[in-house]
Design a protein around this motif. Sequence first.
Motif, PDB file in Angstrom:
ATOM      1  N   VAL A 113      -7.708 -18.547   4.063  1.00  0.00           N
ATOM      2  CA  VAL A 113      -8.213 -17.290   3.532  1.00  0.00           C
ATOM      3  C   VAL A 113      -9.177 -17.451   2.157  1.00  0.00           C
ATOM      4  O   VAL A 113     -10.491 -16.921   2.302  1.00  0.00           O
ATOM      5  CB  VAL A 113      -7.071 -16.155   3.267  1.00  0.00           C
ATOM      6  N   TYR A 114      -8.896 -18.195   1.494  1.00  0.00           N
ATOM      7  CA  TYR A 114      -9.547 -18.670   0.138  1.00  0.00           C
ATOM      8  C   TYR A 114     -10.937 -18.902   0.514  1.00  0.00           C
ATOM      9  O   TYR A 114     -11.840 -18.540   0.007  1.00  0.00           O
ATOM     10  CB  TYR A 114      -8.863 -19.800  -0.403  1.00  0.00           C
ATOM     11  N   ASN A 115     -11.335 -19.956   1.746  1.00  0.00           N
ATOM     12  CA  ASN A 115     -12.601 -20.385   1.954  1.00  0.00           C
ATOM     13  C   ASN A 115     -13.522 -19.183   2.152  1.00  0.00           C
ATOM     14  O   ASN A 115     -14.895 -19.360   2.327  1.00  0.00           O
ATOM     15  CB  ASN A 115     -12.430 -21.062   3.385  1.00  0.00           C
ATOM     16  N   TYR A 116     -13.217 -17.942   2.429  1.00  0.00           N
ATOM     17  CA  TYR A 116     -14.198 -16.724   2.741  1.00  0.00           C
ATOM     18  C   TYR A 116     -14.094 -15.951   1.455  1.00  0.00           C
ATOM     19  O   TYR A 116     -14.795 -15.057   1.415  1.00  0.00           O
ATOM     20  CB  TYR A 116     -13.640 -16.049   3.941  1.00  0.00           C
ATOM     21  N   LEU A 117     -13.210 -16.142   0.470  1.00  0.00           N
ATOM     22  CA  LEU A 117     -13.302 -15.381  -0.680  1.00  0.00           C
ATOM     23  C   LEU A 117     -14.548 -15.807  -1.671  1.00  0.00           C
ATOM     24  O   LEU A 117     -14.853 -16.904  -1.405  1.00  0.00           O
ATOM     25  CB  LEU A 117     -11.950 -15.303  -1.521  1.00  0.00           C
ATOM     26  N   PRO A 118     -14.907 -14.817  -2.440  1.00  0.00           N
ATOM     27  CA  PRO A 118     -15.913 -15.324  -3.383  1.00  0.00           C
ATOM     28  C   PRO A 118     -15.694 -16.516  -4.330  1.00  0.00           C
ATOM     29  O   PRO A 118     -16.574 -17.299  -4.787  1.00  0.00           O
ATOM     30  CB  PRO A 118     -16.058 -14.000  -4.439  1.00  0.00           C
ATOM     31  N   GLY A 119     -14.455 -16.780  -4.578  1.00  0.00           N
ATOM     32  CA  GLY A 119     -13.886 -17.936  -5.382  1.00  0.00           C
ATOM     33  C   GLY A 119     -14.505 -17.886  -6.758  1.00  0.00           C
ATOM     34  O   GLY A 119     -14.703 -18.912  -7.459  1.00  0.00           O
ATOM     35  N   THR A 120     -14.796 -16.780  -7.274  1.00  0.00           N
ATOM     36  CA  THR A 120     -15.141 -16.749  -8.836  1.00  0.00           C
ATOM     37  C   THR A 120     -14.157 -16.364  -9.658  1.00  0.00           C
ATOM     38  O   THR A 120     -14.548 -16.446 -10.981  1.00  0.00           O
ATOM     39  CB  THR A 120     -16.498 -15.275  -8.895  1.00  0.00           C
ATOM     40  N   ASN A 121     -13.017 -16.144  -9.356  1.00  0.00           N
ATOM     41  CA  ASN A 121     -11.809 -15.918  -9.866  1.00  0.00           C
ATOM     42  C   ASN A 121     -12.044 -14.835 -11.237  1.00  0.00           C
ATOM     43  O   ASN A 121     -11.617 -14.868 -12.412  1.00  0.00           O
ATOM     44  CB  ASN A 121     -11.214 -17.250 -10.940  1.00  0.00           C
ATOM     45  N   CYS A 122     -12.657 -13.830 -10.576  1.00  0.00           N
ATOM     46  CA  CYS A 122     -12.957 -12.749 -11.352  1.00  0.00           C
ATOM     47  C   CYS A 122     -11.897 -11.801 -11.997  1.00  0.00           C
ATOM     48  O   CYS A 122     -11.972 -11.098 -12.959  1.00  0.00           O
ATOM     49  CB  CYS A 122     -14.143 -11.774 -10.702  1.00  0.00           C
ATOM     50  N   LYS A 123     -10.476 -11.935 -11.412  1.00  0.00           N
ATOM     51  CA  LYS A 123      -9.542 -11.108 -11.894  1.00  0.00           C
ATOM     52  C   LYS A 123      -9.417  -9.657 -11.610  1.00  0.00           C
ATOM     53  O   LYS A 123      -8.475  -9.153 -12.001  1.00  0.00           O
ATOM     54  CB  LYS A 123      -9.140 -11.560 -13.293  1.00  0.00           C
ATOM     55  N   GLU A 124     -10.747  -9.170 -10.926  1.00  0.00           N
ATOM     56  CA  GLU A 124     -10.416  -7.785 -10.632  1.00  0.00           C
ATOM     57  C   GLU A 124      -9.484  -7.219  -9.972  1.00  0.00           C
ATOM     58  O   GLU A 124      -9.112  -6.107 -10.051  1.00  0.00           O
ATOM     59  CB  GLU A 124     -12.138  -7.256 -10.001  1.00  0.00           C
ATOM     60  N   CYS A 125      -8.983  -8.005  -9.049  1.00  0.00           N
ATOM     61  CA  CYS A 125      -7.893  -7.892  -8.134  1.00  0.00           C
ATOM     62  C   CYS A 125      -6.627  -7.694  -8.540  1.00  0.00           C
ATOM     63  O   CYS A 125      -5.385  -7.419  -8.412  1.00  0.00           O
ATOM     64  CB  CYS A 125      -7.866  -8.890  -6.977  1.00  0.00           C
ATOM     65  N   GLY A 126      -6.477  -8.251  -9.996  1.00  0.00           N
ATOM     66  CA  GLY A 126      -5.276  -8.265 -10.746  1.00  0.00           C
ATOM     67  C   GLY A 126      -4.840  -9.804 -10.687  1.00  0.00           C
ATOM     68  O   GLY A 126      -3.527  -9.741 -11.165  1.00  0.00           O
TER      69      GLY A 126
ATOM     70  N   GLU B  18     -20.579 -10.757   6.081  1.00  0.00           N
ATOM     71  CA  GLU B  18     -20.172 -11.732   7.029  1.00  0.00           C
ATOM     72  C   GLU B  18     -18.718 -12.229   6.698  1.00  0.00           C
ATOM     73  O   GLU B  18     -17.807 -11.998   7.639  1.00  0.00           O
ATOM     74  CB  GLU B  18     -21.199 -12.827   7.210  1.00  0.00           C
ATOM     75  N   GLU B  19     -18.491 -12.311   5.485  1.00  0.00           N
ATOM     76  CA  GLU B  19     -16.944 -13.005   5.039  1.00  0.00           C
ATOM     77  C   GLU B  19     -15.958 -12.025   5.190  1.00  0.00           C
ATOM     78  O   GLU B  19     -14.799 -12.120   5.774  1.00  0.00           O
ATOM     79  CB  GLU B  19     -17.139 -13.574   3.722  1.00  0.00           C
ATOM     80  N   TYR B  20     -16.495 -10.871   4.765  1.00  0.00           N
ATOM     81  CA  TYR B  20     -15.700  -9.572   4.899  1.00  0.00           C
ATOM     82  C   TYR B  20     -15.053  -9.456   6.180  1.00  0.00           C
ATOM     83  O   TYR B  20     -13.936  -9.073   6.472  1.00  0.00           O
ATOM     84  CB  TYR B  20     -16.237  -8.313   4.030  1.00  0.00           C
ATOM     85  N   GLU B  21     -16.104  -9.335   7.026  1.00  0.00           N
ATOM     86  CA  GLU B  21     -15.721  -9.072   8.504  1.00  0.00           C
ATOM     87  C   GLU B  21     -14.835 -10.145   9.130  1.00  0.00           C
ATOM     88  O   GLU B  21     -13.983 -10.016   9.819  1.00  0.00           O
ATOM     89  CB  GLU B  21     -17.015  -9.136   9.317  1.00  0.00           C
ATOM     90  N   LYS B  22     -15.121 -11.444   8.618  1.00  0.00           N
ATOM     91  CA  LYS B  22     -14.322 -12.375   9.316  1.00  0.00           C
ATOM     92  C   LYS B  22     -12.866 -12.480   8.613  1.00  0.00           C
ATOM     93  O   LYS B  22     -11.889 -12.554   9.555  1.00  0.00           O
ATOM     94  CB  LYS B  22     -15.132 -13.590   8.593  1.00  0.00           C
ATOM     95  N   LEU B  23     -12.705 -11.860   7.265  1.00  0.00           N
ATOM     96  CA  LEU B  23     -11.686 -11.855   6.585  1.00  0.00           C
ATOM     97  C   LEU B  23     -10.703 -10.757   7.368  1.00  0.00           C
ATOM     98  O   LEU B  23      -9.464 -10.778   7.742  1.00  0.00           O
ATOM     99  CB  LEU B  23     -11.509 -11.614   5.099  1.00  0.00           C
ATOM    100  N   GLU B  24     -11.284  -9.559   7.551  1.00  0.00           N
ATOM    101  CA  GLU B  24     -10.723  -8.385   8.099  1.00  0.00           C
ATOM    102  C   GLU B  24     -10.149  -8.786   9.538  1.00  0.00           C
ATOM    103  O   GLU B  24      -8.995  -8.325   9.857  1.00  0.00           O
ATOM    104  CB  GLU B  24     -11.899  -7.147   8.337  1.00  0.00           C
ATOM    105  N   ASP B  25     -10.933  -9.713  10.189  1.00  0.00           N
ATOM    106  CA  ASP B  25     -10.420 -10.009  11.660  1.00  0.00           C
ATOM    107  C   ASP B  25      -9.129 -11.015  11.319  1.00  0.00           C
ATOM    108  O   ASP B  25      -8.115 -10.654  12.008  1.00  0.00           O
ATOM    109  CB  ASP B  25     -11.507 -10.593  12.290  1.00  0.00           C
ATOM    110  N   MET B  26      -9.413 -11.986  10.556  1.00  0.00           N
ATOM    111  CA  MET B  26      -8.409 -12.823  10.166  1.00  0.00           C
ATOM    112  C   MET B  26      -6.983 -12.237   9.745  1.00  0.00           C
ATOM    113  O   MET B  26      -6.040 -12.413  10.014  1.00  0.00           O
ATOM    114  CB  MET B  26      -8.558 -13.929   9.022  1.00  0.00           C
ATOM    115  N   LEU B  27      -7.143 -11.148   9.010  1.00  0.00           N
ATOM    116  CA  LEU B  27      -5.978 -10.392   8.210  1.00  0.00           C
ATOM    117  C   LEU B  27      -5.374  -9.421   9.008  1.00  0.00           C
ATOM    118  O   LEU B  27      -4.360  -8.801   8.637  1.00  0.00           O
ATOM    119  CB  LEU B  27      -6.272 -10.253   6.817  1.00  0.00           C
ATOM    120  N   SER B  28      -5.868  -9.041  10.173  1.00  0.00           N
ATOM    121  CA  SER B  28      -5.419  -7.879  10.755  1.00  0.00           C
ATOM    122  C   SER B  28      -4.053  -8.166  11.370  1.00  0.00           C
ATOM    123  O   SER B  28      -3.949  -9.142  11.707  1.00  0.00           O
ATOM    124  CB  SER B  28      -6.498  -7.304  11.746  1.00  0.00           C
TER     125      SER B  28
END
Lengths: 452, 468
Positions: free
Chosen positions: B9-22, B53-63
Amino acid sequence: MSENKDLSLSLKDIQNMLDNYGVEELKDIKIEGDLEIEVEPLSGGVSITPEMLQSMVVANEAKQAVYHISNLFKMFGLSLSFQDISTIPTPVQAPVTEEVLKPRFKPLENLIAKKFNVSKDEWRLKVEEITLGATKTDGGTRGNVIKIGGEQAMPFYCWDGNIPNRPVVALDVFDMPISLAKAVKVHYEDVVHDPGDWARKAVKDYKADMVTIHLISTDPLIKDTPAKEAAKAVEEVLQAVDVPIVIGGSGNPDKDPEVLEKAAEVAEGERCLIASANLDMDWERIGNAAKKYGHNILSWTQLDMNNQRELNRKLLKVVEMPRDRIVIDPTTAALGYGLDYAYTNMERIRLAALGGDDELSFPMSSGTTNAWGAREAWMINSPMPEDSDWGPREFRGPLWEIYTGLPLAIAGVDLFMMMHPLSVRVLKETTQTLLGMIEGEKVDISNWIKEV
Amino acid sequence: MKVQSPLEVYNYLPGTNCKECGEETCMAFASKLIDRSKTLDMCKEILDEAYKEEYEKLEDMLSPEIKEIIIGVGDKAVKVGGEDVLYRHQLTFYNQPPFAYDVTDVMSEKEITERVNFVNNYKKFYVGNFLRLDMIAIRSVSDDPEKFKECVKKVKDLTELPIILMSFNPDVLDAGLEIIKDRRPLVYAANEDNWQKVAELIDKYKVPVVLFSPDLDKLSSLAKTFVEMGMDELVLDPGTYPSGKQLMGTFERFIKLRRSAIKDGNKDVAFPLIGIPAISSLISKDKDEFEQAVSESILTILEILKYGDLLVFHNIAPYAILPAIHLRFNIYTDPRSPVQVDAGLFKMGNPDENSPLFLTTNFALTYFTVKSDLESNNIDSYLLVVNTDGIGVEASVAGGQLNTGKIKDAIETTKAKEVIKHNTLVLPGLAARLSGATEDETGMKVLVGPTDSGRIAKWMEDHWESDK
């Protein structure tokens, strides 16, 4: 328009045109009706109404159909016009691409044939089969023996493996009158002073497979009845009924070993279930008594799989209890008061057992009577003014016991200790139904919407 | 879901560690996505167009393995399906099966109003919240589109709850859909006779639909055909039968469908399942009301436990609803996190300065059991609830989550000493070994209560007046 007749196209003709020109994407669209599309060479265009197109194709596909027809007509050197161009989007001049041709909704003529397939659960180990009770030939006095356990599949998954024995129900009998929920009390009022009469009623009237005599008066906090005296109640029950029995203590960890040892002695040879050995008490003494006098032992732990393994290991290794004489009670919490823990704990134990864990592969017992501790089972009505009406407790109570017991049957329980006659009946009927032992009334549900 | 490892999953995330998600890191967020304790839309960055693209990929992976379908609109909309496991301890079951109660187009207006209002208003307090009912199922008994339309109109005005339209007649369904299309109802049902016409309706109104067939080959065919036609908001009804060998078959079909979908990855049947306990009325009509409720309860129990994602009932007897809503809640409770209650000082009944002060932990089950034992025995008292991270008394004493420091803090922050004048604290019997140290630490007299709160009444008689 007789002179133009040769230029009239029926819908069938259009369908053929589409087919001939290899417009695969529209092949499955159902074209209905007998309308004709008129070609008017004089105006140099084709008059076609939106209604015609609606009748040709279903809903959303008009645009594409028009598009295709438009293209086809171009091939014939004709152009297409509409009576009301605003109701249907005008076809565009863009080249035909796969993307545009692919309709989203494709009504099909026939169902796509499919065969449903599913894998089987493959298990490594079967649950031990335990015999409860001993008849004359085995040195006891019971009229029949009962076998529980022996499963080779998850509970009632008969298609996966053999499930040789049905779950059985033991009704609770106490060695003194105790406070009972009103809905239960009405069924036992006449017998609560005599464990023998109580047991007889449980078997004769309420069809108990077994009875459990609970020696609760031995609890130092209740009557502190001496072990020797308490054992008389066991003898009374053994004389009153000839079904296999369970002998229970008071749950007091200091007193139970002595009480159960004495009870095991007076019931020697009857192959009872001694309930129970627990990690908090002298399990060795209780286990030894059960072993010495020819009984089975109930290994009881509190909602903890690892403790259950540990106690079973001790009974197997230290007491050297034979494997076919152990039943486990992983604890029953009532519906609404921890049933989820009890359910999942039992389900995990059974999964582990079938998967090969021989420290857990024993039949399970449930103190389903615990259901009556839930206030929803016995209170007259809700103490919360905001709650909707709970309904009469004489109905609610037994349902609460069914709702505690039946889920645990699905989790793997083989032996139920229960109280309410109706709950017993329903639990027995349902579990036997799931094992295919009850034919039942055949109904046709194909029109249930109208018939319920 | 398709992925097991947070790394995938991490491979498709922005990887910026922005912490916005908590979460501290994207990796931590990835593991929360895997255990479904967080959702993808909590990542603000990935919602950006640049990550489409990443969003769509993740959405599919995580469904989830079983498709999740929404019925209804607004606050009352329900999620159906979305399950990932066969046994709840493997992760958790997610979406409690909504309970739908039926009305028919031949019922009197009065009866319809009463039933719908009952469902609208039903509530039962449990573990800090109210349990409620969720849906109305409208059955066409008349088979008359006009009558059905009238009934749907009535129900629409009476409730905001999501609605199931039930008929095998496409004309009847069409009439109902026309009235209520904006409320995203569930259509019941397409079968092997009417499926083409029902498919047209589903395309026209864009609503989810139930496919019905007790023959699993045919059910698979229906599902495959609908997906092929571009419709994948499907619910499957493999047929609920009320008794005997037919009921045994029902149990088997529900389990086989779910196993095939989750364990074998059979996409054709990876849809929510609808169970119809109401069908028990087909055989219990002549029986008394209680026997009818019992029959329906048996189907309810089996279908809550074994993979019913939506249940339709006929019986609205309160005594039958009560256990059903508790079983559903219990089975769909997340087994990964112990259920907790707030710590603090609580009044049980009407205590005064002479009333006893009991202590327990914030494990919800412990708390509610003690509370119920005190209240049902009319013991006016104070109950001091210590935060042990939702662990029960015995385990938290062993694990250190309940200790004298925690007890002292709880007494001080709640000012528990000020509400009583006897300066006595009653510890649970299972926390007996903390009693000496607690006396030293708090300066209170400590009594050891029974190991089971069920025995508090007796303990009060024997110990309270004499020992306090």
